[in-house]
Design an enzyme around this catalytic site. Structure first.
Site, PDB file in Angstrom:
ATOM      1  N   ASP A 174       0.816  -1.215   0.000  1.00 11.66           N
ATOM      2  CA  ASP A 174       0.000   0.000   0.000  1.00 11.66           C
ATOM      3  C   ASP A 174       0.851   1.267   0.000  1.00 11.66           C
ATOM      4  O   ASP A 174       0.351   2.364   0.219  1.00 11.66           O
ATOM      5  CB  ASP A 174      -0.998   0.014   1.170  1.00 11.66           C
ATOM      6  CG  ASP A 174      -0.365  -0.131   2.531  1.00 11.66           C
ATOM      7  OD1 ASP A 174       0.884  -0.149   2.622  1.00 11.66           O
ATOM      8  OD2 ASP A 174      -1.114  -0.232   3.535  1.00 11.66           O
ATOM      9  N   GLU A 416       2.660  -8.721  11.752  1.00 12.17           N
ATOM     10  CA  GLU A 416       1.194  -8.748  11.718  1.00 12.17           C
ATOM     11  C   GLU A 416       0.585 -10.088  11.352  1.00 12.17           C
ATOM     12  O   GLU A 416      -0.648 -10.169  11.182  1.00 12.17           O
ATOM     13  CB  GLU A 416       0.648  -7.635  10.799  1.00 12.17           C
ATOM     14  CG  GLU A 416       0.969  -6.249  11.312  1.00 12.17           C
ATOM     15  CD  GLU A 416       0.320  -5.120  10.542  1.00 12.17           C
ATOM     16  OE1 GLU A 416       0.322  -3.991  11.046  1.00 12.17           O
ATOM     17  OE2 GLU A 416      -0.188  -5.378   9.430  1.00 12.17           O
ATOM     18  N   GLU A 503       4.241   0.129  15.582  1.00  9.60           N
ATOM     19  CA  GLU A 503       3.847   0.567  14.248  1.00  9.60           C
ATOM     20  C   GLU A 503       2.624   1.457  14.367  1.00  9.60           C
ATOM     21  O   GLU A 503       1.625   1.083  14.969  1.00  9.60           O
ATOM     22  CB  GLU A 503       3.558  -0.644  13.353  1.00  9.60           C
ATOM     23  CG  GLU A 503       3.638  -0.342  11.871  1.00  9.60           C
ATOM     24  CD  GLU A 503       3.373  -1.583  11.022  1.00  9.60           C
ATOM     25  OE1 GLU A 503       4.225  -2.487  11.017  1.00  9.60           O
ATOM     26  OE2 GLU A 503       2.316  -1.634  10.379  1.00  9.60           O
TER      27      GLU A 503
END
Length: 800
Positions: A174, A416, A503
């Site tokens: 992204d 993640e 993050e």
């Protein structure tokens, strides 16, 4: 004596003709293109003028065929038999699915960008001319075949990156383009040797009180079974070991009395010691540093040499989609930008690479701590063969390779993936198939425990310390905060009381000159080519919604550019400022992200053309050793330095015209590595007219300034100021003297000279105050242009 001969000359690149249809592939495929090694297909085709730069306009879209094409690199070289018993072809990095052929004979196949390979080839070498070819199959073909065989797995993107051991973000992210590379991306050459060679050296370096200890574990490869002597030397102290006939491993131990300890930047010096290991004529050399690292697993506090370190970190992504272009000088520039912004930790994110030796050596010398993710990100990864063996091999190689570096303070299993499995609906999709848990909870920690017990291992981020706990729990371990940016206002940061934020981030566009270079057409927020350089889903919509009540709605592209960059800087300053006031409960933040790999609107502080965005200037202030923050009717003096911070704190409530409405002074002491809170009386903390007042605090050379209402609701007067630009050594000095309040003053000299830089930005001046900006440029600029919009901007000017 061993001899290494690089094979970097005379390479050509050719596409392999196949009958399989590939969308967008040209009718005539490239053949015999001069190739640079180390390098990759994209950079070679660009150098030959056969493709346009994929970073510009929407060229990326038309070049997708490159990643689905087979390619052959080929070279010829002469060789003369020498006195050595063995000659190996050493491939430090092949990207990715390669077949290596020497003189028409296949010597090996590879399928892992993260590994090196060594093939014995002496029996194939000819006296005279030799040919070497490396054929790269399509990474897509390989990954899609593995997916078909093993069953699909969920991921953040509709790309098969979890089925191949390759830099995941090559498949698009992204913030990044889809440019699936192939090529000989690290050095390749012939290594000749006899008797025995140092196949692996793994120093385990610790500091025990005043004693430095080095345990050097050595593995050798040998052609004879006679005994060999191995020596290791550091700080003038030598250890010896005899490798018995047939033995292939040895351990040498050295104790260094009173070495100078290695410290993270801001905590002490970074002395490095030469460690040299010898086996006959074979020599291995690295620089090491003496220090210990510990991790409090619940609070997630990193301690070095017994001292808890407040982390001021940034996430690091690959600095280029084509890693061969990332030189040591380029890394040094990026690291200088990080340290100048008061950063003390780089987190190497799991969708990228194990970085080059240059990366870790620079971090060692600068005192930048490194958190290394293993390369797994945002997907369920299969654990079956052949991937499991590849993962084990790459992990063993890279844990060993990076062991000497004192800057490396943490191994982390993934980015993640644990959260994805727990919270993103993966389990139903997986239907019992493997997802990576066995890698993060078993394989990788066992390898780290075996090969590098001097450093802590953490299974993933976010992670709360145990597999049965919610992975993104602010009360323990690490969290990632993405409700802010995705759908929540940045004021929501203040609702968190995290232990460690690994993050979080907020987007802003790149510098004007960067965007202008990347986009040949119209510059408008919604222009198609501008949107092509925005890879986040609804990214520009989130940029505009993120302005919220904080800032006025933009009317022009120039307004949009300034206001969204300003909002990015403010959002991050708000979050980090809050988290730092929570120390030591909150032991650190790692901003997403420091850098970009191409010109793009993203979360980076330094854009894809290496220009500092307004966020960088805000980061420098908010990550300073000493910080004043005004929150909730109090002033916080954050002191992350070794000395007490004491003095007279002045707090003044002003009207927008600069008139003092209330004033108090306080004697303040913030002890080293601590936070002092100073409660404010109601005369300061409460405004008579929130739309027309502000609060300013000053202690020594630190100032904090807040308004009592959002900027869009403040009754600003139109900015009035005197500004002049005058030549100075290396550029210009721009001096601005305010006659009214001047809010968030910014200077964008790259609009006049793409190479121009300014030393500061986002300054608020009260009436009568002056700011001087130094503009660095090698060109003669128009002084009038330097002091007018769109180069010189301020918030109350843009709202007129």
């Amino acid at each position: 004596m061993s001899v290494y001969r690089p094979l970097h000359d005379g390479w050509t690149l050719s596409a392999v003709d196949t009958d399989a249809p590939i969308t967008g592939r040209p009718a005539e495929m490239p053949a015999g293109v001069p190739a640079t090694v180390p390098g990759c297909v994209h950079t070679d085709l660009m150098a030959a003028g056969l493709i346009e730069d994929p970073y510009l306009d929407d060229n990326e879209t038309r070049l997708a065929w490159i990643g689905r094409t087979e390619w052959v690199y080929q070279t010829s070289f002469t060789w003369t038999p020498d006195q050595h018993e063995r000659t190996d072809l050493v491939c430090d990095g092949l990207d990715t699915v390669a077949t290596v052929v020497l003189n028409g004979v296949e010597v090996g196949r590879t399928a892992n960008q993260h590994r090196s390979y060594r093939f014995p080839v002496r029996h194939l070498l000819r006296d005279g001319d030799n040919t070497l070819a490396v054929r790269f199959s399509s990474a897509y073909d390989y990954a899609e075949a593995r997916r078909a065989a093993l069953g699909d797995r969920p991921g953040a993107y509709d790309e098969p990156y979890q089925f191949i051991r390759k830099m995941a973000c090559n498949f698009g992210w992204d913030w990044g383009p889809t440019v699936v590379t192939a090529g000989i991306w690290r050095p390749i050459g012939l290594s000749s040797w006899s008797g025995a060679r140092l196949a692996e050296v793994r120093p385990l370096v610790t500091l025990d009180g005043t004693a430095g200890r080095v345990e050097v574990r050595v593995r050798v490869e040998r052609t004879t079974e006679r005994p060999h002597e191995i020596t290791a030397e550091v700080a003038g102290i030598q250890a010896r070991a005899t490798l018995a006939a047939g033995a292939r491993e040895a351990v040498l131990r050295i104790e260094v009395p009173d070495p100078e300890p290695w410290w993270p930047r801001g905590h002490g010096a970074q002395p490095l010691y030469d460690l040299t290991v010898r086996l006959g004529d074979d020599r291995w050399h690295r620089k090491i540093g003496f220090r210990t690292v510990e991790l409090d697993r619940e609070a997630f506090t990193i301690s070095v040499n017994g001292r808890p370190i407040m982390v001021r970190g940034v996430n690091w992504i690959p600095d280029d989609c084509f890693p061969n272009r990332v030189t040591r000088d380029r890394l040094a520039t990026r690291f200088a930008q990080a340290t100048a912004a008061n950063v003390n930790l780089l987190r190497i994110w799991g969708g990228g690479l194990y970085e080059s030796e240059d990366f870790y050596e620079l971090a060692d010398s600068l005192g930048l701590m490194v958190w290394q993710d293993f390369p797994f990100a945002c997907a369920a990864y299969p654990e079956e063969e052949p991937l499991r063996s590849e993962i084990a091999a790459e992990a063993r190689e890279n844990v060993t390779r990076l062991a000497p570096h004192p800057s490396l303070v943490l191994w982390c299993g993934n980015n993640e993936n644990i959260e994805g499995h727990a919270d993103w609906g993966w389990q139903e999709t997986l239907a019992g198939r493997s997802w990576g848990g066995g890698l993060y909870y078993d394989l990788l920690p066992s390898i780290v425990a075996e090969l590098d017990p001097t450093r802590p291992y953490w299974p993933g981020s976010p992670y709360s310390g145990a597999p049965d706990l919610p992975p993104n729990d602010p009360a323990r371990g690490t969290i990632h905060i993405w409700d802010v940016w995705n759908h929540a206002d940045y004021n929501r940061y203040a609702e968190y009381r995290p232990r460690f934020v690994a993050e979080f981030g907020f987007q802003g566009p790149p510098a004007y000159a960067t965007l202008r270079r990347a986009v040949s057409g119209e510059l408008a927020a919604d222009a198609p080519l501008v949107l092509h350089h925005q890879k986040a889903i609804d990214g520009n919509g989130k940029l505009l919604r993120g302005l919220g009540d904080h800032l006025p709605a933009p009317e022009t592209f120039d307004d949009w550019h300034y206001l969204t960059q300003l909002n990015q800087a403010r959002a991050i300053a708000f979050g980090i400022g809050w988290f730092r006031t929570l120390a030591p409960h909150c032991s650190g933040t790692v901003l997403w992200q420091l850098n970009d790999c191409w010109p793009v609107t993203s979360w980076a502080a330094v854009d894809g053309d290496a220009r500092r965005k307004p966020l960088w200037y805000a980061l420098r202030r908010i990550y300073a050793d000493r910080l004043l923050e005004i929150r909730d009717g109090a002033v916080f003096a954050v002191n992350d330095s070794a000395e007490p911070w004491h003095g007279e704190l002045s707090v003044i409530r002003y009207g927008l015209g600069g008139e003092p409405l209330a004033k108090e002074t306080f004697q303040v002491t913030a002890e080293p590595r601590s936070v002092a809170r100073i409660e404010l009386p109601g005369t300061l903390a409460t405004a008579g007219d929130p739309a027309a007042e502000l609060l300013a605090a000053r202690l020594d050379d630190r100032r904090a300034l807040v308004l009592f209402a959002e900027d869009s609701r403040v009754a600003y007067p139109a900015a009035e100021f005197d500004a002049r630009a005058e030549p100075a050594d290396g550029g210009y000095l721009v001096t601005v003297t305010a006659r009214s309040i001047v809010r968030e003053l910014a200077l964008f000299p790259d609009r006049l000279d793409p190479a121009a830089e300014v030393d500061d930005m986002l300054i608020t001046l009260l009436p009568g105050e002056t700011a001087t900006f130094r503009v660095t440029t090698g060109r003669e600029l128009d002084p009038a242009a330097l002091v007018t919009r769109p180069v010189l901007r301020c918030l109350n000017e843009s709202a007129r």
